[in-house]
Design an enzyme around this catalytic site. Structure first.
Site, PDB file in Angstrom:
ATOM      1  N   THR A   1      16.175 -38.024 -24.916  1.00  0.00           N
ATOM      2  CA  THR A   1      14.720 -38.353 -24.488  1.00  0.00           C
ATOM      3  C   THR A   1      13.816 -37.757 -25.344  1.00  0.00           C
ATOM      4  OG1 THR A   1      14.528 -36.829 -22.728  1.00  0.00           O
ATOM      5  CG2 THR A   1      15.430 -39.029 -22.222  1.00  0.00           C
TER       6      THR A   1
ATOM      7  N   LYS B   1      12.200 -30.609 -29.887  1.00  0.00           N
ATOM      8  CA  LYS B   1      11.889 -29.688 -31.203  1.00  0.00           C
ATOM      9  C   LYS B   1      10.886 -28.677 -30.845  1.00  0.00           C
ATOM     10  CE  LYS B   1      13.174 -33.934 -34.012  1.00  0.00           C
ATOM     11  NZ  LYS B   1      13.118 -34.761 -33.361  1.00  0.00           N
ATOM     12  N   PHE B   2      11.276 -27.754 -30.182  1.00  0.00           N
ATOM     13  CA  PHE B   2      10.316 -26.698 -29.707  1.00  0.00           C
ATOM     14  C   PHE B   2      10.108 -25.839 -31.248  1.00  0.00           C
ATOM     15  CE2 PHE B   2      12.376 -27.200 -25.744  1.00  0.00           C
ATOM     16  CZ  PHE B   2      11.301 -27.063 -25.011  1.00  0.00           C
TER      17      PHE B   2
ATOM     18  N   TYR C   1      18.810 -43.895 -43.193  1.00  0.00           N
ATOM     19  CA  TYR C   1      19.701 -43.987 -42.308  1.00  0.00           C
ATOM     20  C   TYR C   1      21.179 -44.025 -43.060  1.00  0.00           C
ATOM     21  CZ  TYR C   1      16.638 -45.954 -38.697  1.00  0.00           C
ATOM     22  OH  TYR C   1      15.859 -46.152 -37.541  1.00  0.00           O
TER      23      TYR C   1
HETATM   24  O1  S5P Z   1      16.375 -35.476 -38.528  1.00  0.00           O
HETATM   25  C1  S5P Z   1      16.002 -36.043 -37.457  1.00  0.00           C
HETATM   26  C2  S5P Z   1      15.965 -35.254 -36.264  1.00  0.00           C
HETATM   27  C3  S5P Z   1      15.951 -36.148 -35.036  1.00  0.00           C
HETATM   28  S1  S5P Z   1      16.125 -35.522 -33.539  1.00  0.00           S
HETATM   29  N1  S5P Z   1      15.739 -37.339 -37.519  1.00  0.00           N
HETATM   30  C4  S5P Z   1      15.657 -38.029 -36.521  1.00  0.00           C
HETATM   31  O2  S5P Z   1      15.410 -39.290 -36.706  1.00  0.00           O
HETATM   32  N2  S5P Z   1      15.625 -37.727 -35.129  1.00  0.00           N
HETATM   33  C5  S5P Z   1      15.346 -38.382 -33.963  1.00  0.00           C
HETATM   34  O3  S5P Z   1      16.392 -39.039 -33.829  1.00  0.00           O
HETATM   35  C6  S5P Z   1      14.062 -38.960 -34.093  1.00  0.00           C
HETATM   36  O4  S5P Z   1      13.077 -38.133 -33.331  1.00  0.00           O
HETATM   37  C7  S5P Z   1      14.408 -40.357 -33.212  1.00  0.00           C
HETATM   38  O5  S5P Z   1      14.261 -39.877 -31.860  1.00  0.00           O
HETATM   39  C8  S5P Z   1      15.927 -40.504 -33.341  1.00  0.00           C
HETATM   40  C9  S5P Z   1      16.328 -41.578 -34.522  1.00  0.00           C
HETATM   41  O6  S5P Z   1      15.790 -42.725 -34.055  1.00  0.00           O
HETATM   42  P1  S5P Z   1      16.206 -44.040 -35.010  1.00  0.00           P
HETATM   43  O7  S5P Z   1      15.360 -45.082 -34.076  1.00  0.00           O
HETATM   44  O8  S5P Z   1      15.551 -43.933 -36.171  1.00  0.00           O
HETATM   45  O9  S5P Z   1      17.456 -44.357 -34.669  1.00  0.00           O
END
Ligand code: S5P
Length: 263
Positions: free
Chosen positions: A66, A98-99, A216
């Site tokens: 979340t 992400k503190f 991605y």
């Molecule tokens: O390096 C990161 C770290 C995190 S936690 N890259 C990210 O994208 N995230 C998180 O992963 C981001 O805050 C989001 O909630 C999720 C990726 O979402 P998507 O829709 O791109 O798959």
């Protein structure tokens, strides 16, 4: 566990490495029982939407992530609804907070305010940037509650300022606090004599990125890089997609890639 992906141990074999932390062993037990290493990232702004998504994808996930600060109607009943779904479907909760502040401040942010994250979230994460005090501050709140922390050691976004040196400092910080830090948000398994879980965002079967720097990779690529849990957001709930169908597809891809990468 300084392994390459070809030497990957099974989750069952690694469980004892985490026996000091109930959140980590619960996650591993969930992964093994449900045969899924999928975490769905529920980046939606209405409580009802998040709860509906969690109910739809629940059978296919080990973890729900979340961002509670984006929820317009956050309430205690949202938290109890999420906890009921976590029980119903057997998944753990990860607030992606992400503190990134001094120990005293993060302690208050973690325990207090509107969200009282430590009271309901099994996992949370922090940037090592401010120094070790961020871990000691969060640990003082989270450890007595059986919570676990992940350190951000790498990010998926283009142009991130994470250097190899910074990443190895993050690992060193985790090694010093293994009683509370059980893993990383990273893009690959990181070298350490100790075992850590690697949770990896930036996973999508259809897209290469978005128009704001997200990058991605596929479940197959990230599992070959030694990652443990795939974190998927828009790949599952983007408009026009059926979240349950997509969650099953990502679950199958992630678990299949994990089995392929076993020693
Ligand atoms: O390096 C990161 C770290 C995190 S936690 N890259 C990210 O994208 N995230 C998180 O992963 C981001 O805050 C989001 O909630 C999720 C990726 O979402 P998507 O829709 O791109 O798959």
């Amino acid at each position: 566990m300084n392994t390459s992906s070809k030497q990957r141990l099974s989750f069952q074999a690694r469980r004892s490495h985490f026996s000091h932390n109930i959140a980590a062993t619960t996650l591993i037990d969930t992964i093994v029982t449900k045969e899924t290493n999928l975490c769905v990232s529920a980046d939606l702004t209405k409580s009802s939407e998040i709860l509906a998504l969690a109910d739809a994808v629940g059978p296919f996930i080990c973890m729900l992530k979340t961002h509670v600060d984006i929820i317009e109607d956050f309430s205690d009943s949202f938290v109890s609804g999420l906890q009921s779904l976590a029980k119903k479907h057997n998944f753990v909760i990860f607030e992606d907070r992400k503190f990134a502040d001094i120990g005293n401040t993060v302690q208050l942010q973690y325990s207090s305010g509107v969200h009282r994250i430590a009271s309901w979230s099994h996992f949370t994460n922090a940037h090592p940037l401010p120094g070790e005090g961020i871990v000691t501050g969060l640990k003082a709140v989270g450890k007595p509650l059986g919570r676990a922390l992940l350190l951000l050691a790498q990010m998926s976004s283009a142009g991130s300022l994470f250097t190899a040196e910074y990443t190895s400092q993050a690992v060193a910080m985790a090694e010093k606090h293994r009683d509370f830090v059980v893993g990383f948000i990273a893009q690959k398994r990181l070298s350490s004599p100790h075992d850590f879980l690697v949770l990896t965002p930036g996973v999508n079967l259809a897209e290469a990125g978005d128009d704001m720097g997200q990058q991605y990779r596929t479940p197959k690529t990230v599992m070959a890089d030694g990652c443990d849990v795939i974190i998927v957001g828009r790949g599952i709930y983007a408009p026009g997609r059926d979240p349950a169908v997509e969650a099953k597809r990502y679950r199958d891809a992630g678990w299949g890639a994990y089995l392929d990468s076993l020693a």
